[in-house]
Design an enzyme around this catalytic site. Structure first.
Site, PDB file in Angstrom:
ATOM      1  CB  ALA A  78      50.909  46.303  43.708  1.00 53.73           C
ATOM      2  CB  CYS A  79      45.562  47.510  45.430  1.00 58.57           C
ATOM      3  SG  CYS A  79      46.399  49.088  45.194  1.00 58.57           S
TER       4      CYS A  79
ATOM      5  CG  ASN B 214      54.846  42.765  35.599  1.00 58.78           C
ATOM      6  OD1 ASN B 214      53.832  42.683  36.292  1.00 58.78           O
ATOM      7  ND2 ASN B 214      54.784  42.826  34.284  1.00 58.78           N
TER       8      ASN B 214
ATOM      9  CG  ASP C 170      42.966  41.135  35.527  1.00 61.13           C
ATOM     10  OD1 ASP C 170      43.255  42.065  36.305  1.00 61.13           O
ATOM     11  OD2 ASP C 170      43.373  41.083  34.362  1.00 61.13           O
TER      12      ASP C 170
ATOM     13  CE  LYS D 214      42.272  43.939  39.677  1.00 68.60           C
ATOM     14  NZ  LYS D 214      42.941  43.103  38.849  1.00 68.60           N
TER      15      LYS D 214
ATOM     16  NE  ARG E  12      49.229  46.277  32.011  1.00 66.06           N
ATOM     17  CZ  ARG E  12      49.247  47.497  32.516  1.00 66.06           C
ATOM     18  NH1 ARG E  12      49.240  48.560  31.720  1.00 66.06           N
ATOM     19  NH2 ARG E  12      49.248  47.693  33.816  1.00 66.06           N
TER      20      ARG E  12
END
Length: 609
Positions: A272-273, A387, A296, A275, A81
């Site tokens: 990057a936590c 990514n 998401d 989820k 993105r």
């Protein structure tokens, strides 16, 4: 070429005049060689995938290991993105707010119309009808993406309810979000194509009042699959503001107790936590089970009983590959292994399998994400892009909750916010009430990683993990959260918690083992909802003691757990100026309720030890 001579325009499988006139208008502007209405069939997926293999865009993977799966390698300039090229073009600049890029909508339309002129020459223009959320919903959120990318059509089949069924839902005059996309790489007569067409000029633009998305120049992920962040969050958050619901960057998890009682939890974490890992949790506590409804995005609306009900508008998982493995997320690995997956920018092994950093094994030789030879311990760059992604159907997930496609959604008992913090923020905190919960979500801070723009390690404020995804002013967005609480029975609202799996000790070790052991924190959260668990009142909220957590069988030092749970008032006093700086950045639209919560926190910390 006039619209009358563009093949496919006169054989549209719909009588929807609004759609037909828009398709004709775009075809006249972009000048494609032909127009094709996507039907979402398996046959179409196979045909377009074969076409992409012939074009050099796709490599078909080893069918024994990854049936009906493909690898795409993007242009090195088109890998993520692009927040700097993403715009919210509201009629008034104040309505975009300080967190978004803004341009006057009429200026942006003029600029992008010039870019779109002739941009599909030599290509096929696909008309892709889709539905975000279950097709059987009372108010289905429909969209049509016009694109010149076969990669987008194939990926949209995985990520959305795409094709004939969505088109039929629109009827002859149903509303739909117009989503226009081009890779921005027209082909002149006889010009050879490249495997990954894109342009150096990129715009990802949203017009919230008219519910339109215009994207140009990128073929990648959230820039091109316009049902994802563009519709499901940026446009949908503006819809939700107007219609009294929430469109959020959240996973949806179903936890099932040993007594077989189900609890539904929504959780918002920045990139990057963890989820996706939490969405596919494998509890380590005996008797507890978990199922997933999404990793998401959550759309939450009030049910007739006054509770918030969540649906996942997506149909697939679009996950970050590096770090995903059989230890961190075995259920994601099982979902991928079932096949029907499109990988982007991972590495290719000699026997036609995929590989990325974090996967078990050390292959001696690979083809890396740039298409170059890669040798273990010799090549200095990573084999997969940080990514890189897998795009895979949700229906293949082994722990998919049966309710995943229920138009009514599931009742949310708890909302979690979380970030990546080495210090200060304890393992888990319960908010004092709804408004305090909105405050801790609105001031969420997380240390930056490779997945976000900016300096790694800096704490970036990321309200509700929505910083790049709010479709309107951040102050109005936070006020909308407060209003949701004011306009409902607070006893029926979800309890709000904040988690931090990433706290470290003085020796820089993680204090909490994470992954499946996070089920112990989830159990405390459920027990708090049921008024069965204890906790200590602190200036920042209620935090469990070591004794309040079920640590039976946990291979961890109790002193580490105690440190992970610690609330150090001095560290929090040092945090206050950072929070205040963020609130000042929000500016004139900062809700009074958030200022009140900040003042109350300062007061509670003034005399705290």
């Amino acid at each position: 070429m006039t619209s009358a001579t563009i093949p496919g325009l006169d054989t549209a499988p719909t009588n929807h005049q609004g759609l037909l006139s828009w398709v004709q208008e775009v075809a006249e502007l972009t000048q494609p060689d032909r127009v094709v209405f996507a039907d979402g069939s398996d046959e179409e997926f196979h045909r377009l995938s074969a076409q992409l293999v012939d074009a050099g865009t796709f490599t078909r993977l080893n069918d024994e290991k990854f049936p009906n799966s493909y690898l795409a390698l993007s242009d090195p300039s088109d890998v993520a993105r692009v927040e700097s090229r993403t715009f919210i073009c509201s009629e008034r600049e104040i309505d975009a707010g300080p967190t978004n890029n803004w341009m006057d909508p009429s200026e942006m339309r003029t600029l992008m119309t010039d870019l779109y002129r002739g941009c599909m020459r030599g290509r096929t223009m696909y008309v892709v009808p889709f539905c975000m959320g279950p097709l059987g919903a009372e108010d289905p959120k429909l969209g049509v993406e016009i694109t010149d990318s076969e990669y987008v059509v194939v990926s949209m089949k995985v990520m959305t309810r795409m094709g004939t069924a969505a088109l039929e839902k629109m009827g002859q005059d149903g509303f739909f979000v117009k989503a226009l996309h081009s890779v921005g790489a027209p082909l002149e007569d006889g010009q050879a194509d490249v495997p990954w067409p894109c342009s150096d000029t990129k715009y990802i633009t949203h017009f919230p009042e008219t519910r339109e998305i215009w994207s140009y120049g990128s073929g990648y992920g959230g820039n091109a699959l316009l049902g994802k962040k563009c519709y499901s969050l940026r446009i949908a958050s503006a819809m939700a503001r107007d219609e009294g619901w929430l469109a959020e960057h959240m996973l949806i998890l179903k936890l099932i107790s040993p007594e077989n009682k189900a609890y539904y939890i929504a959780a918002a974490f920045p990139s990057a936590c963890g989820k996706t890992n939490l969405a596919m949790l494998q509890p380590t506590i005996p008797g507890w089970r978990a199922e997933t409804l999404g990793d998401d995005i959550a759309w939450m609306r009030f049910g007739k009983d006054g509770r918030l009900y969540a649906v996942n508008p997506e149909f697939g998982f679009f996950g970050v590959a590096p770090g995903t493995n059989w230890k961190s997320n075995p259920n994601a690995m099982r979902t991928i292994a079932a096949g029907n997956t499109v990988f982007t920018n991972v590495a290719l092994t000699d026997d036609g399998e995929v590989w990325w950093e974090g996967l078990e094994g050390d292959p001696q030789h690979l083809v890396d994400w740039k298409g170059n030879e890669w040798y273990f311990r010799e090549t200095e760059t990573t084999a997969a892009h940080p990514n890189s992604r897998y795009c895979t159907p949700m229906s293949q997930c082994p722990i998919l909750a049966p309710e995943w496609d229920d138009p009514q959604g599931v009742p949310i008992s708890a909302i979690l916010f979380g970030g990546r913090r080495k210090t200060t923020v304890p393992l888990v905190t319960q908010a004092r009430d709804w408004q305090h919960g909105v405050f801790i979500g609105a001031t969420l801070g997380s240390e930056q990683t490779a997945a976000a723009e900016g300096k790694v390690g800096n704490v970036r404020r990321d309200p509700m993990a929505m910083l790049p995804f709010m479709g309107y002013n951040v102050g109005d967005y936070v006020q909308h959260w407060i209003d949701i609480g004011k306009n409902s029975d607070e006893s029926k609202l979800p309890q709000v918690f904040f988690v931090n799996w990433f706290r470290r000790g003085e020796d820089h070790r993680f204090l909490w083992p994470g992954f499946g052991e996070n089920s112990r924190v989830m159990k405390w959260i459920v027990d708090r909802i049921e008024h069965k668990a204890g906790g200590k009142t602190t200036p920042i909220g209620t935090v469990p003691t070591v004794e309040d957590l079920d640590l039976e069988g946990l291979d961890a030092n109790p002193a580490d757990v105690s440190e992970a749970l610690a609330v150090n008032a001095q560290e929090w006093r040092e945090e206050l100026p950072l929070i205040e700086e963020w609130l000042q950045f929000i500016g004139e639209k900062l809700p009074t309720g958030i200022k009140d919560e900040f003042d109350a926190l300062k007061e509670r910390l003034r005399d705290a030890e």
